[in-house]
Design an enzyme around this catalytic site. Structure first.
Site, PDB file in Angstrom:
ATOM      1  CD  GLU A  82      -1.654  -0.332   3.526  1.00 44.96           C
ATOM      2  OE1 GLU A  82      -2.375   0.664   3.662  1.00 44.96           O
ATOM      3  OE2 GLU A  82      -1.795  -1.377   4.184  1.00 44.96           O
ATOM      4  CB  CYS A 114      -2.482  -4.809   6.123  1.00 42.64           C
ATOM      5  SG  CYS A 114      -2.184  -3.162   6.768  1.00 42.64           S
ATOM      6  CG  HIS A 240      -2.447  -7.278   9.798  1.00 33.98           C
ATOM      7  ND1 HIS A 240      -1.225  -6.790   9.383  1.00 33.98           N
ATOM      8  CD2 HIS A 240      -3.238  -6.192  10.008  1.00 33.98           C
ATOM      9  CE1 HIS A 240      -1.296  -5.473   9.330  1.00 33.98           C
ATOM     10  NE2 HIS A 240      -2.500  -5.084   9.711  1.00 33.98           N
TER      11      HIS A 240
HETATM   12  N1  COA Z   1      -0.743   2.940  30.532  1.00 34.60           N
HETATM   13  C1  COA Z   1      -1.145   1.758  30.021  1.00 34.60           C
HETATM   14  N2  COA Z   1      -2.111   1.653  29.048  1.00 34.60           N
HETATM   15  C2  COA Z   1      -2.649   2.784  28.592  1.00 34.60           C
HETATM   16  C3  COA Z   1      -2.267   4.040  29.087  1.00 34.60           C
HETATM   17  C4  COA Z   1      -1.270   4.102  30.105  1.00 34.60           C
HETATM   18  N3  COA Z   1      -0.863   5.252  30.617  1.00 34.60           N
HETATM   19  N4  COA Z   1      -2.979   4.990  28.431  1.00 34.60           N
HETATM   20  C5  COA Z   1      -3.788   4.337  27.561  1.00 34.60           C
HETATM   21  N5  COA Z   1      -3.584   3.006  27.650  1.00 34.60           N
HETATM   22  C6  COA Z   1      -4.216   1.931  26.889  1.00 34.60           C
HETATM   23  C7  COA Z   1      -5.703   2.148  26.670  1.00 34.60           C
HETATM   24  O1  COA Z   1      -6.467   1.716  27.777  1.00 34.60           O
HETATM   25  C8  COA Z   1      -5.908   1.286  25.434  1.00 34.60           C
HETATM   26  O2  COA Z   1      -5.932  -0.082  25.799  1.00 34.60           O
HETATM   27  P1  COA Z   1      -7.298  -0.946  25.592  1.00 34.60           P
HETATM   28  O3  COA Z   1      -7.682  -0.749  24.168  1.00 34.60           O
HETATM   29  O4  COA Z   1      -6.876  -2.329  25.918  1.00 34.60           O
HETATM   30  O5  COA Z   1      -8.275  -0.355  26.546  1.00 34.60           O
HETATM   31  C9  COA Z   1      -4.613   1.469  24.645  1.00 34.60           C
HETATM   32  O6  COA Z   1      -3.665   1.974  25.580  1.00 34.60           O
HETATM   33  C10 COA Z   1      -4.709   2.451  23.492  1.00 34.60           C
HETATM   34  O7  COA Z   1      -5.254   3.627  23.978  1.00 34.60           O
HETATM   35  P2  COA Z   1      -6.295   4.487  23.122  1.00 34.60           P
HETATM   36  O8  COA Z   1      -6.658   5.707  23.859  1.00 34.60           O
HETATM   37  O9  COA Z   1      -7.392   3.586  22.638  1.00 34.60           O
HETATM   38  O10 COA Z   1      -5.315   4.855  21.900  1.00 34.60           O
HETATM   39  P3  COA Z   1      -5.495   5.868  20.746  1.00 34.60           P
HETATM   40  O11 COA Z   1      -6.916   6.207  20.514  1.00 34.60           O
HETATM   41  O12 COA Z   1      -4.560   6.994  20.981  1.00 34.60           O
HETATM   42  O13 COA Z   1      -4.954   5.038  19.469  1.00 34.60           O
HETATM   43  C11 COA Z   1      -5.352   3.349  17.798  1.00 34.60           C
HETATM   44  C12 COA Z   1      -5.123   3.634  19.271  1.00 34.60           C
HETATM   45  C13 COA Z   1      -5.331   1.861  17.520  1.00 34.60           C
HETATM   46  C14 COA Z   1      -6.727   3.879  17.383  1.00 34.60           C
HETATM   47  C15 COA Z   1      -4.248   4.019  16.963  1.00 34.60           C
HETATM   48  O14 COA Z   1      -3.008   3.475  17.292  1.00 34.60           O
HETATM   49  C16 COA Z   1      -4.472   3.936  15.473  1.00 34.60           C
HETATM   50  O15 COA Z   1      -5.223   4.705  14.883  1.00 34.60           O
HETATM   51  N6  COA Z   1      -3.762   3.013  14.799  1.00 34.60           N
HETATM   52  C17 COA Z   1      -3.833   2.832  13.368  1.00 34.60           C
HETATM   53  C18 COA Z   1      -4.999   1.957  12.942  1.00 34.60           C
HETATM   54  C19 COA Z   1      -4.849   0.539  13.358  1.00 34.60           C
HETATM   55  O16 COA Z   1      -3.750   0.067  13.595  1.00 34.60           O
HETATM   56  N7  COA Z   1      -5.979  -0.197  13.393  1.00 34.60           N
HETATM   57  C20 COA Z   1      -5.992  -1.605  13.765  1.00 34.60           C
HETATM   58  C21 COA Z   1      -6.711  -2.488  12.815  1.00 34.60           C
HETATM   59  S1  COA Z   1      -5.946  -2.555  11.232  1.00 34.60           S
END
Ligand code: COA
Length: 359
Positions: A82, A114, A240
Protein backbone atom coordinates in the site's frame (compact mmCIF):
# COMPACT_ATOMS: atom_id res chain seq x y z
CA UNK A 1 -1.34 -31.11 -7.54
CA UNK A 2 -2.06 -29.83 -4.04
CA UNK A 3 1.62 -29.96 -3.24
CA UNK A 4 2.62 -26.35 -3.64
CA UNK A 5 3.79 -23.67 -1.26
CA UNK A 6 6.77 -21.67 -0.10
CA UNK A 7 10.17 -22.71 -1.44
CA UNK A 8 12.21 -19.86 0.05
CA UNK A 9 11.85 -16.83 2.34
CA UNK A 10 13.82 -13.58 2.50
CA UNK A 11 13.23 -10.66 4.86
CA UNK A 12 14.55 -7.14 5.08
CA UNK A 13 14.13 -4.40 7.70
CA UNK A 14 15.47 -0.87 7.10
CA UNK A 15 18.54 0.65 8.73
CA UNK A 16 16.89 2.93 11.30
CA UNK A 17 14.54 2.39 14.23
CA UNK A 18 13.22 4.25 17.23
CA UNK A 19 12.03 3.01 20.60
CA UNK A 20 8.37 3.88 21.20
CA UNK A 21 9.10 5.10 24.72
CA UNK A 22 11.40 7.71 23.14
CA UNK A 23 8.52 8.71 20.83
CA UNK A 24 6.19 8.91 23.84
CA UNK A 25 8.53 11.37 25.54
CA UNK A 26 8.64 13.47 22.36
CA UNK A 27 4.84 13.52 22.14
CA UNK A 28 4.25 14.07 25.87
CA UNK A 29 2.50 10.71 26.18
CA UNK A 30 2.88 8.12 28.94
CA UNK A 31 5.36 5.51 27.56
CA UNK A 32 3.19 2.80 29.16
CA UNK A 33 0.40 3.70 26.74
CA UNK A 34 2.61 2.72 23.81
CA UNK A 35 4.44 -0.22 25.41
CA UNK A 36 1.67 -1.72 27.56
CA UNK A 37 -1.49 -0.21 26.07
CA UNK A 38 -0.52 -0.97 22.45
CA UNK A 39 2.16 -3.60 23.11
CA UNK A 40 4.75 -1.88 20.87
CA UNK A 41 8.52 -1.72 21.39
CA UNK A 42 10.45 -0.35 18.38
CA UNK A 43 9.38 1.13 15.03
CA UNK A 44 11.54 0.52 11.95
CA UNK A 45 12.19 3.61 9.80
CA UNK A 46 13.81 4.15 6.42
CA UNK A 47 17.09 6.07 6.25
CA UNK A 48 18.68 7.91 3.34
CA UNK A 49 18.29 6.09 0.04
CA UNK A 50 15.84 3.55 1.43
CA UNK A 51 12.26 3.14 0.27
CA UNK A 52 9.72 0.46 -0.45
CA UNK A 53 11.59 -0.59 -3.60
CA UNK A 54 14.95 -1.05 -1.89
CA UNK A 55 13.28 -3.02 0.91
CA UNK A 56 11.45 -5.27 -1.58
CA UNK A 57 14.53 -5.80 -3.76
CA UNK A 58 16.78 -6.77 -0.84
CA UNK A 59 14.18 -9.21 0.57
CA UNK A 60 13.82 -10.75 -2.91
CA UNK A 61 17.60 -11.08 -3.37
CA UNK A 62 17.82 -12.88 -0.05
CA UNK A 63 14.97 -15.28 -0.92
CA UNK A 64 16.52 -15.95 -4.36
CA UNK A 65 19.97 -16.55 -2.86
CA UNK A 66 18.77 -19.47 -0.76
CA UNK A 67 16.55 -21.00 -3.46
CA UNK A 68 17.80 -23.75 -5.75
CA UNK A 69 16.13 -22.30 -8.89
CA UNK A 70 17.24 -19.31 -10.96
CA UNK A 71 15.61 -16.23 -12.52
CA UNK A 72 14.61 -18.17 -15.67
CA UNK A 73 12.39 -20.36 -13.45
CA UNK A 74 10.29 -17.36 -12.32
CA UNK A 75 7.02 -17.01 -14.27
CA UNK A 76 5.28 -14.47 -12.03
CA UNK A 77 6.29 -11.52 -9.88
CA UNK A 78 3.53 -10.05 -7.72
CA UNK A 79 4.08 -7.31 -5.14
CA UNK A 80 1.51 -6.63 -2.44
CA UNK A 81 1.86 -3.10 -1.09
CA UNK A 82 0.00 0.00 0.00
CA UNK A 83 3.09 2.16 -0.53
CA UNK A 84 2.47 2.52 -4.25
CA UNK A 85 4.91 4.77 -6.11
CA UNK A 86 2.60 5.29 -9.07
CA UNK A 87 -1.10 4.93 -9.89
CA UNK A 88 -0.32 3.04 -13.12
CA UNK A 89 3.13 1.50 -13.12
CA UNK A 90 3.21 -1.48 -10.75
CA UNK A 91 5.79 -1.71 -7.99
CA UNK A 92 6.69 -5.12 -9.45
CA UNK A 93 8.18 -3.30 -12.50
CA UNK A 94 10.62 -1.38 -10.28
CA UNK A 95 11.57 -4.58 -8.47
CA UNK A 96 11.84 -6.67 -11.64
CA UNK A 97 14.04 -3.95 -13.17
CA UNK A 98 16.44 -4.07 -10.24
CA UNK A 99 16.51 -7.87 -10.24
CA UNK A 100 16.81 -8.27 -14.03
CA UNK A 101 13.54 -10.21 -14.42
CA UNK A 102 11.81 -9.88 -17.81
CA UNK A 103 10.34 -11.99 -20.58
CA UNK A 104 7.60 -14.60 -20.16
CA UNK A 105 6.69 -13.34 -16.71
CA UNK A 106 3.38 -12.04 -15.37
CA UNK A 107 4.27 -8.93 -13.37
CA UNK A 108 1.82 -6.89 -11.27
CA UNK A 109 1.01 -5.09 -8.04
CA UNK A 110 -1.77 -6.07 -5.65
CA UNK A 111 -3.56 -3.51 -3.50
CA UNK A 112 -5.87 -4.27 -0.63
CA UNK A 113 -4.36 -2.41 2.34
CA UNK A 114 -2.47 -4.85 4.59
CA UNK A 115 -4.12 -7.87 2.86
CA UNK A 116 -2.37 -7.29 -0.51
CA UNK A 117 0.63 -9.54 0.16
CA UNK A 118 -1.61 -12.43 1.17
CA UNK A 119 -3.71 -11.99 -1.99
CA UNK A 120 -0.52 -12.07 -4.08
CA UNK A 121 0.53 -15.28 -2.33
CA UNK A 122 -2.90 -16.88 -2.79
CA UNK A 123 -2.90 -15.96 -6.49
CA UNK A 124 0.56 -17.49 -6.92
CA UNK A 125 -0.48 -20.68 -5.14
CA UNK A 126 -3.69 -20.95 -7.17
CA UNK A 127 -1.76 -20.20 -10.39
CA UNK A 128 0.50 -23.14 -9.62
CA UNK A 129 -2.40 -25.39 -8.61
CA UNK A 130 -4.33 -24.55 -11.81
CA UNK A 131 -1.51 -25.84 -14.00
CA UNK A 132 -1.15 -22.43 -15.70
CA UNK A 133 2.32 -22.02 -14.18
CA UNK A 134 3.63 -24.98 -16.21
CA UNK A 135 6.19 -25.73 -13.52
CA UNK A 136 7.39 -22.13 -13.07
CA UNK A 137 7.72 -20.49 -9.67
CA UNK A 138 6.37 -17.13 -8.51
CA UNK A 139 8.20 -14.39 -6.66
CA UNK A 140 5.74 -12.85 -4.20
CA UNK A 141 6.74 -9.80 -2.19
CA UNK A 142 4.94 -7.98 0.61
CA UNK A 143 6.61 -4.62 1.26
CA UNK A 144 5.57 -1.39 2.93
CA UNK A 145 6.70 1.74 4.67
CA UNK A 146 4.01 2.67 7.20
CA UNK A 147 4.06 6.30 8.26
CA UNK A 148 1.28 8.32 9.87
CA UNK A 149 1.05 12.10 10.13
CA UNK A 150 3.14 13.35 13.06
CA UNK A 151 1.04 13.21 16.29
CA UNK A 152 -1.53 10.90 14.68
CA UNK A 153 -2.67 8.23 17.20
CA UNK A 154 -1.19 5.64 14.81
CA UNK A 155 2.32 7.15 15.04
CA UNK A 156 3.62 4.67 17.68
CA UNK A 157 2.46 1.80 15.45
CA UNK A 158 4.51 2.89 12.41
CA UNK A 159 6.99 0.49 10.84
CA UNK A 160 8.56 -0.81 7.65
CA UNK A 161 9.82 -4.03 6.15
CA UNK A 162 9.59 -6.53 3.34
CA UNK A 163 9.14 -10.27 3.04
CA UNK A 164 9.79 -12.16 -0.20
CA UNK A 165 8.36 -15.63 -0.73
CA UNK A 166 9.19 -17.89 -3.62
CA UNK A 167 6.11 -19.97 -4.40
CA UNK A 168 7.00 -23.33 -5.85
CA UNK A 169 7.93 -26.66 -4.31
CA UNK A 170 6.80 -26.58 -0.66
CA UNK A 171 10.23 -27.14 0.85
CA UNK A 172 9.68 -24.45 3.51
CA UNK A 173 5.91 -24.78 3.87
CA UNK A 174 2.97 -26.29 2.03
CA UNK A 175 0.09 -23.84 1.64
CA UNK A 176 -3.29 -25.54 2.06
CA UNK A 177 -5.47 -24.87 -1.01
CA UNK A 178 -8.41 -24.37 1.36
CA UNK A 179 -8.60 -21.00 3.13
CA UNK A 180 -11.31 -18.96 4.87
CA UNK A 181 -11.96 -15.50 3.42
CA UNK A 182 -14.31 -12.71 4.56
CA UNK A 183 -14.91 -9.19 3.29
CA UNK A 184 -17.21 -6.27 4.04
CA UNK A 185 -17.03 -2.76 2.58
CA UNK A 186 -16.00 -0.26 5.28
CA UNK A 187 -14.14 3.03 5.61
CA UNK A 188 -11.90 2.12 8.55
CA UNK A 189 -8.58 3.16 6.98
CA UNK A 190 -7.99 4.78 3.60
CA UNK A 191 -5.59 7.06 1.76
CA UNK A 192 -7.15 9.09 -1.05
CA UNK A 193 -5.10 9.76 -4.19
CA UNK A 194 -2.56 12.52 -3.49
CA UNK A 195 -2.86 12.34 0.31
CA UNK A 196 0.52 11.69 1.99
CA UNK A 197 -0.71 9.89 5.10
CA UNK A 198 -3.66 7.61 5.77
CA UNK A 199 -6.98 8.64 7.28
CA UNK A 200 -8.00 6.27 10.04
CA UNK A 201 -11.20 5.65 11.98
CA UNK A 202 -9.22 3.99 14.80
CA UNK A 203 -12.00 2.43 16.90
CA UNK A 204 -13.90 1.31 13.77
CA UNK A 205 -10.73 -0.35 12.43
CA UNK A 206 -10.42 -2.34 15.66
CA UNK A 207 -14.06 -3.47 15.38
CA UNK A 208 -13.66 -4.45 11.71
CA UNK A 209 -10.52 -6.46 12.50
CA UNK A 210 -12.27 -8.33 15.30
CA UNK A 211 -15.35 -8.99 13.17
CA UNK A 212 -13.15 -10.32 10.38
CA UNK A 213 -11.26 -12.59 12.80
CA UNK A 214 -14.51 -13.87 14.27
CA UNK A 215 -15.84 -14.64 10.76
CA UNK A 216 -12.73 -16.39 9.41
CA UNK A 217 -12.02 -18.42 12.55
CA UNK A 218 -15.76 -19.15 12.84
CA UNK A 219 -15.83 -20.72 9.36
CA UNK A 220 -12.65 -22.68 10.12
CA UNK A 221 -14.08 -23.92 13.44
CA UNK A 222 -17.36 -24.93 11.82
CA UNK A 223 -15.54 -27.23 9.39
CA UNK A 224 -13.33 -28.73 12.10
CA UNK A 225 -15.68 -29.66 14.94
CA UNK A 226 -15.53 -26.40 16.89
CA UNK A 227 -12.87 -23.84 17.77
CA UNK A 228 -11.03 -26.00 20.28
CA UNK A 229 -10.61 -28.96 17.90
CA UNK A 230 -9.64 -26.60 15.05
CA UNK A 231 -7.00 -24.76 17.06
CA UNK A 232 -5.62 -27.91 18.67
CA UNK A 233 -4.35 -28.89 15.22
CA UNK A 234 -2.26 -25.71 14.99
CA UNK A 235 1.17 -25.35 16.59
CA UNK A 236 1.10 -21.55 16.21
CA UNK A 237 -1.34 -18.96 14.97
CA UNK A 238 0.00 -15.84 13.26
CA UNK A 239 -1.97 -12.64 12.77
CA UNK A 240 -1.65 -9.40 10.90
CA UNK A 241 0.00 -7.21 13.55
CA UNK A 242 -1.01 -3.52 13.34
CA UNK A 243 0.21 -3.48 16.96
CA UNK A 244 0.53 -6.50 19.28
CA UNK A 245 -2.36 -5.50 21.59
CA UNK A 246 -4.72 -5.66 18.59
CA UNK A 247 -3.86 -9.31 18.15
CA UNK A 248 -4.46 -10.02 21.84
CA UNK A 249 -7.87 -8.33 21.62
CA UNK A 250 -8.79 -10.35 18.51
CA UNK A 251 -7.81 -13.66 20.15
CA UNK A 252 -9.88 -12.79 23.22
CA UNK A 253 -12.83 -11.85 21.01
CA UNK A 254 -12.72 -15.03 18.90
CA UNK A 255 -12.36 -17.17 22.03
CA UNK A 256 -15.19 -15.42 23.88
CA UNK A 257 -17.51 -15.94 20.91
CA UNK A 258 -16.87 -19.67 21.24
CA UNK A 259 -17.61 -19.63 24.96
CA UNK A 260 -14.02 -19.83 26.22
CA UNK A 261 -13.31 -18.14 29.54
CA UNK A 262 -10.68 -15.39 29.82
CA UNK A 263 -8.11 -17.72 31.40
CA UNK A 264 -8.30 -20.26 28.57
CA UNK A 265 -8.07 -17.49 25.95
CA UNK A 266 -5.02 -15.98 27.71
CA UNK A 267 -3.28 -19.36 27.89
CA UNK A 268 -3.85 -19.96 24.17
CA UNK A 269 -2.55 -16.48 23.35
CA UNK A 270 0.60 -16.89 25.47
CA UNK A 271 1.43 -20.32 24.07
CA UNK A 272 0.51 -20.14 20.40
CA UNK A 273 0.22 -16.49 19.37
CA UNK A 274 2.43 -14.12 21.37
CA UNK A 275 5.74 -15.91 20.48
CA UNK A 276 5.07 -15.40 16.74
CA UNK A 277 5.33 -11.59 17.18
CA UNK A 278 8.98 -11.42 18.30
CA UNK A 279 10.08 -9.76 15.02
CA UNK A 280 6.93 -7.61 14.71
CA UNK A 281 7.87 -5.97 18.01
CA UNK A 282 11.05 -4.65 16.38
CA UNK A 283 9.64 -3.89 12.93
CA UNK A 284 6.44 -2.09 13.90
CA UNK A 285 3.51 -2.38 11.51
CA UNK A 286 4.91 -3.15 8.07
CA UNK A 287 1.36 -3.34 6.63
CA UNK A 288 1.36 -6.10 3.94
CA UNK A 289 4.59 -7.58 5.33
CA UNK A 290 3.35 -7.65 8.92
CA UNK A 291 1.60 -11.06 8.81
CA UNK A 292 4.43 -12.57 6.77
CA UNK A 293 7.07 -11.37 9.24
CA UNK A 294 5.11 -13.27 11.88
CA UNK A 295 4.73 -16.36 9.65
CA UNK A 296 8.47 -16.33 8.84
CA UNK A 297 9.19 -16.27 12.56
CA UNK A 298 6.73 -19.08 13.31
CA UNK A 299 8.11 -21.31 10.55
CA UNK A 300 11.77 -20.85 11.52
CA UNK A 301 12.84 -23.96 13.43
CA UNK A 302 9.45 -25.66 13.03
CA UNK A 303 9.63 -29.46 12.61
CA UNK A 304 8.33 -30.88 9.34
CA UNK A 305 4.57 -31.45 9.15
CA UNK A 306 3.64 -29.05 11.95
CA UNK A 307 0.69 -26.85 10.99
CA UNK A 308 0.34 -23.12 11.56
CA UNK A 309 -2.54 -20.68 10.95
CA UNK A 310 -2.08 -17.26 9.32
CA UNK A 311 -4.81 -14.62 9.65
CA UNK A 312 -4.56 -11.74 7.19
CA UNK A 313 -6.52 -8.49 7.52
CA UNK A 314 -6.66 -5.47 5.24
CA UNK A 315 -8.77 -2.40 5.84
CA UNK A 316 -11.60 -1.68 3.54
CA UNK A 317 -12.02 -4.59 4.58
CA UNK A 318 -10.94 -8.06 3.52
CA UNK A 319 -9.50 -10.93 5.53
CA UNK A 320 -8.42 -14.52 5.08
CA UNK A 321 -7.25 -17.36 7.30
CA UNK A 322 -4.61 -19.58 5.68
CA UNK A 323 -3.16 -22.89 6.83
CA UNK A 324 0.48 -23.87 6.26
CA UNK A 325 2.36 -27.08 7.00
CA UNK A 326 6.09 -26.82 7.73
CA UNK A 327 8.25 -28.41 5.04
CA UNK A 328 11.67 -30.09 5.40
CA UNK A 329 13.62 -26.81 5.28
CA UNK A 330 11.59 -25.04 7.96
CA UNK A 331 13.61 -26.65 10.73
CA UNK A 332 16.82 -24.90 9.68
CA UNK A 333 15.04 -21.52 9.45
CA UNK A 334 17.85 -20.00 7.37
CA UNK A 335 15.92 -16.71 6.88
CA UNK A 336 16.20 -15.89 10.61
CA UNK A 337 19.72 -14.72 9.73
CA UNK A 338 18.19 -11.87 7.66
CA UNK A 339 16.61 -10.36 10.75
CA UNK A 340 19.74 -10.90 12.86
CA UNK A 341 21.89 -9.15 10.24
CA UNK A 342 19.51 -6.19 9.91
CA UNK A 343 19.02 -5.74 13.64
CA UNK A 344 22.72 -5.83 14.41
CA UNK A 345 23.42 -3.20 11.72
CA UNK A 346 20.55 -0.83 12.38
CA UNK A 347 20.76 2.43 14.28
CA UNK A 348 18.33 3.44 17.02
CA UNK A 349 17.58 7.14 16.59
CA UNK A 350 16.56 9.70 19.21
CA UNK A 351 13.82 12.34 19.16
CA UNK A 352 15.84 15.05 17.44
CA UNK A 353 16.92 12.69 14.64
CA UNK A 354 13.30 11.58 14.31
CA UNK A 355 12.13 15.20 14.01
CA UNK A 356 14.70 15.77 11.26
CA UNK A 357 13.63 12.62 9.45
CA UNK A 358 9.96 13.65 9.52
CA UNK A 359 10.75 17.21 8.48
N1 COA B 1 -0.74 2.94 30.53
C1 COA B 1 -1.15 1.76 30.02
N2 COA B 1 -2.11 1.65 29.05
C2 COA B 1 -2.65 2.78 28.59
C3 COA B 1 -2.27 4.04 29.09
C4 COA B 1 -1.27 4.10 30.11
N3 COA B 1 -0.86 5.25 30.62
N4 COA B 1 -2.98 4.99 28.43
C5 COA B 1 -3.79 4.34 27.56
N5 COA B 1 -3.58 3.01 27.65
C6 COA B 1 -4.22 1.93 26.89
C7 COA B 1 -5.70 2.15 26.67
O1 COA B 1 -6.47 1.72 27.78
C8 COA B 1 -5.91 1.29 25.43
O2 COA B 1 -5.93 -0.08 25.80
P1 COA B 1 -7.30 -0.95 25.59
O3 COA B 1 -7.68 -0.75 24.17
O4 COA B 1 -6.88 -2.33 25.92
O5 COA B 1 -8.28 -0.36 26.55
C9 COA B 1 -4.61 1.47 24.65
O6 COA B 1 -3.66 1.97 25.58
C10 COA B 1 -4.71 2.45 23.49
O7 COA B 1 -5.25 3.63 23.98
P2 COA B 1 -6.29 4.49 23.12
O8 COA B 1 -6.66 5.71 23.86
O9 COA B 1 -7.39 3.59 22.64
O10 COA B 1 -5.31 4.86 21.90
P3 COA B 1 -5.50 5.87 20.75
O11 COA B 1 -6.92 6.21 20.51
O12 COA B 1 -4.56 6.99 20.98
O13 COA B 1 -4.95 5.04 19.47
C11 COA B 1 -5.35 3.35 17.80
C12 COA B 1 -5.12 3.63 19.27
C13 COA B 1 -5.33 1.86 17.52
C14 COA B 1 -6.73 3.88 17.38
C15 COA B 1 -4.25 4.02 16.96
O14 COA B 1 -3.01 3.48 17.29
C16 COA B 1 -4.47 3.94 15.47
O15 COA B 1 -5.22 4.70 14.88
N6 COA B 1 -3.76 3.01 14.80
C17 COA B 1 -3.83 2.83 13.37
C18 COA B 1 -5.00 1.96 12.94
C19 COA B 1 -4.85 0.54 13.36
O16 COA B 1 -3.75 0.07 13.59
N7 COA B 1 -5.98 -0.20 13.39
C20 COA B 1 -5.99 -1.60 13.76
C21 COA B 1 -6.71 -2.49 12.82
S1 COA B 1 -5.95 -2.55 11.23
Amino acid sequence: MTNTGIASIGLHLPTLAMRVDELATLRGADPDKYTIGLGCREIALCGDGEDVVSLAVEAAKRALSRWDGDLQDIGMIAVGTETAKDMSRPLSAWVAGELGISGQVRSYEVKHACYGGTLALRQAVEWRLSGAARGKAALVIAADVALYAPRDPGEPTQGAGAVALIVGEPTVARVDPVSYAWSEPAFDFWRPVGQAFPSVEGPLSLDCYMRAAESCFGAFAEEHGGLEAALNDLESVCFHVPFPKMVKKAVRHVAERSGWDAEKAAEFYEQKVDPTMRWNRVSGNAYTASLWISVASALAGRPIGKRIGAFSYGSGFGAELLLLDAGPEAATGAWAADVDVDLSARQLIDSSAYNELRA
